[in-house]
Enzyme design. Structure first.
Site, short mmCIF file in Angstrom:
data_model
loop_
_atom_site.label_atom_id
_atom_site.label_comp_id
_atom_site.label_asym_id
_atom_site.label_seq_id
_atom_site.Cartn_x
_atom_site.Cartn_y
_atom_site.Cartn_z
N TYR A 115 58.24 39.89 50.33
CA TYR A 115 59.26 39.34 49.64
C TYR A 115 60.81 39.96 50.00
O TYR A 115 60.57 41.29 50.33
CB TYR A 115 58.98 39.69 47.97
CG TYR A 115 57.77 39.06 47.52
CD1 TYR A 115 58.04 37.96 46.85
CD2 TYR A 115 56.57 39.52 47.80
CE1 TYR A 115 56.86 37.28 46.23
CE2 TYR A 115 55.50 39.04 46.92
CZ TYR A 115 55.57 37.70 46.24
OH TYR A 115 54.84 37.04 45.66
N TYR A 154 49.42 39.08 51.97
CA TYR A 154 49.65 40.66 52.01
C TYR A 154 48.80 41.57 51.08
O TYR A 154 48.03 41.13 50.05
CB TYR A 154 51.23 40.75 51.24
CG TYR A 154 51.50 40.23 49.83
CD1 TYR A 154 51.35 41.10 48.75
CD2 TYR A 154 52.03 38.97 49.76
CE1 TYR A 154 51.49 40.91 47.51
CE2 TYR A 154 52.19 38.77 48.38
CZ TYR A 154 51.96 39.66 47.34
OH TYR A 154 52.27 39.33 46.05
N ARG A 164 46.21 39.99 48.51
CA ARG A 164 46.54 38.71 47.53
C ARG A 164 46.57 37.54 48.73
O ARG A 164 46.81 37.46 49.93
CB ARG A 164 48.07 38.77 47.38
CG ARG A 164 48.46 39.66 46.21
CD ARG A 164 47.65 39.34 45.09
NE ARG A 164 47.53 38.05 44.53
CZ ARG A 164 48.19 37.64 43.90
NH1 ARG A 164 49.49 37.93 43.55
NH2 ARG A 164 47.91 36.28 43.25
N HIS A 167 50.41 32.79 47.93
CA HIS A 167 50.56 31.84 46.50
C HIS A 167 52.14 31.78 46.43
O HIS A 167 53.05 32.50 46.96
CB HIS A 167 50.07 32.89 45.56
CG HIS A 167 50.57 34.23 45.50
ND1 HIS A 167 50.16 35.21 46.25
CD2 HIS A 167 51.79 34.76 44.75
CE1 HIS A 167 50.99 36.28 46.00
NE2 HIS A 167 51.87 36.03 45.12
N HIS A 169 54.99 31.74 43.28
CA HIS A 169 55.14 31.88 41.89
C HIS A 169 55.96 30.80 41.43
O HIS A 169 56.87 30.25 41.91
CB HIS A 169 55.90 33.11 41.64
CG HIS A 169 55.39 34.28 42.10
ND1 HIS A 169 54.51 35.17 41.32
CD2 HIS A 169 54.95 34.98 43.17
CE1 HIS A 169 54.07 36.15 41.80
NE2 HIS A 169 54.29 35.92 42.83
#
Lengths: 246, 179
Positions: A115, A154, A164, A167, A169
């Site tokens: 991110y 990640y 994870r 995905h 959000h």
């Protein structure tokens, strides 16, 4: 503010001193343990009084969302690295009625699984051409559409080296404040899905399956991107619900 | 026949690049003479501040209208939209500048934070209205968690803390009951 500009730096991006050195897994586990209320939520007495604020909700419009805010690949001077995708679908209430003209927000990791957020310490490369945040308004039929890149998986760390699954959000609004939804969308066939601890927080298998999008070639741009379809159903009462079939 | 809803998932720790926006907590038009400040802390079960919560407020306009107005994400300094979004700071503190609602005297509040599988709904009552069905159904100590306290000596400031868990836990609301 255009989405391509650096977001304001809220202090929430500071790491709590007690968390420094912790894995993301440990920080998440600590948050779950100390933040979830211990008491059950109190049912709101029904029927609610006329003028109950929660049965209406905020409205958004062209003042809020720019024409390119839905395209996360066009927020910088160059194109982001990664597999371009289109993610689109329809937002409805539980009766299948479209949620029209309402705000949909999206945020995600880049193709390497990182991110553009100071709290993300995963040592994967940042992409100077990808912020990973977008917005759009649903159309008259409740449809939304984003152009972006497929995010990477990640690690969360922890003793079992949890990862994870890829995905996106999502943040959604209905016609009522009670219909607010923040959730995450996954990709079909991802081998990490069965072990994703966040997705597995949804205990019901059928509900978990509804978090997974479907490949839909018709939604992609030929020769450029694959399309994924993800329809979203908002829960909760609304103003029209009080008049409806109770 | 109702469609099954899409389940909620945690907001996680990385929403900061997407959801907060400049002026998110400035619901009151700039320089409005009736503007009030609502502020407080969000705390966890050990009393520690929650520095990564996101609070969303929805309320009636001073005339009681719940129609809202576009423009929250790019405030023009003039329009009252009825909606605000404020992240907590590193001390778990938030500040909202708004106008008091007409009609029922409360703001609806939605709390998002890492660690919550689903956001939490509550209400911030700026006065205690007689005959309010929700407040009447609560024991006094629980009821008190929904009441904003006027700041001593300041007619235009209110304090409302959110205790996510444990002693003094805020009353959170279940809206699914009627569905």
């Amino acid at each position: 503010m255009a989405l391509s500009e650096p977001a304001p730096r809220p202090a929430q991006e500071q790491i709590r001193p007690t968390d420094s050195g912790d894995s993301a897994f440990a920080a998440a586990a600590r948050a779950v343990a100390l933040r979830a209320p211990l008491r059950p939520a109190v049912p709101v007495p029904m029927p609610v009084a006329p003028g109950t604020a929660e049965l209406s909700g905020p409205v958004f419009g062209t003042a809020d969302v720019g024409p390119l805010d839905h395209d996360l690949t066009r927020q910088h001077r160059g194109e982001p690295v990664g597999e371009r995708i289109v993610v689109a679908g329809r937002v409805t209430d539980r009766r299948g009625r479209p949620v029209r003209g309402q705000l949909v927000e999206l945020w995600q990791a880049n193709a390497a699984g990182r991110y553009a957020h100071p709290l993300d310490r995963h040592p994967a490369p940042l992409d100077p051409h990808f912020t990973g945040a977008g917005r759009c308004l649903t159309d008259g039929d409740g449809r939304y559409r984003f152009v972006t890149i497929r995010p990477g998986a990640y690690p969360l760390g922890g003793a079992n080296d949890a990862w994870r699954a890829a995905h996106l959000h999502f943040s959604l609004f209905g016609t009522a404040f009670t219909q607010r939804l923040v959730t995450q969308m996954y990709f079909p066939g991802d081998p990490l899905l069965p072990d994703d601890i966040i997705r597995n927080a949804v205990s019901d298998a059928a509900a978990r399956a509804r978090l997974v999008s479907a490949l839909d070639r018709a939604l992609g741009e030929p020769g450029r991107s694959l399309g994924y379809r993800w329809d979203i159903v908002l829960d909760g009462p609304s103003a029209t619900w009080t008049e409806g079939a109770r | 026949m109702l469609l099954p809803p899409t389940p909620s998932q945690t907001i996680g720790p990385y929403y900061g690049t997407a959801l907060p926006f400049p002026g998110g907590g400035d619901a009151a038009p700039a320089g409005h003479p009736a503007a009030v400040t609502l502020h407080g802390h969000v705390r966890d079960g050990e009393g520690a501040p929650v520095p990564d919560a996101l609070l969303e407020f929805w309320q009636a306009a001073p005339d009681g209208s719940l129609a809202g107005a576009p423009g929250s994400l790019h405030r023009d300094g003039e329009t009252f939209t009825g909606w605000a979004r404020v992240p907590t700071d590193r001390d778990g503190h938030y500040v909202l500048r708004t106008l008091l609602p007409g009609g029922a005297p409360y703001l609806a509040l939605c709390v998002h934070a890492r660690g919550l599988d689903r956001h939490l709904f509550t209400r911030v009552y700026v006065t205690e209205p007689p005959g309010d069905a929700l407040l009447a159904a609560l024991p006094a100590d629980r009821r008190a968690t929904l009441l904003a306290r006027p700041e001593a000596g300041r007619r235009t400031a209110y304090r409302f803390d959110v205790q996510l868990q444990g002693d003094g836990e805020t009353v959170f609301l279940d809206w699914s009951a009627g569905d």
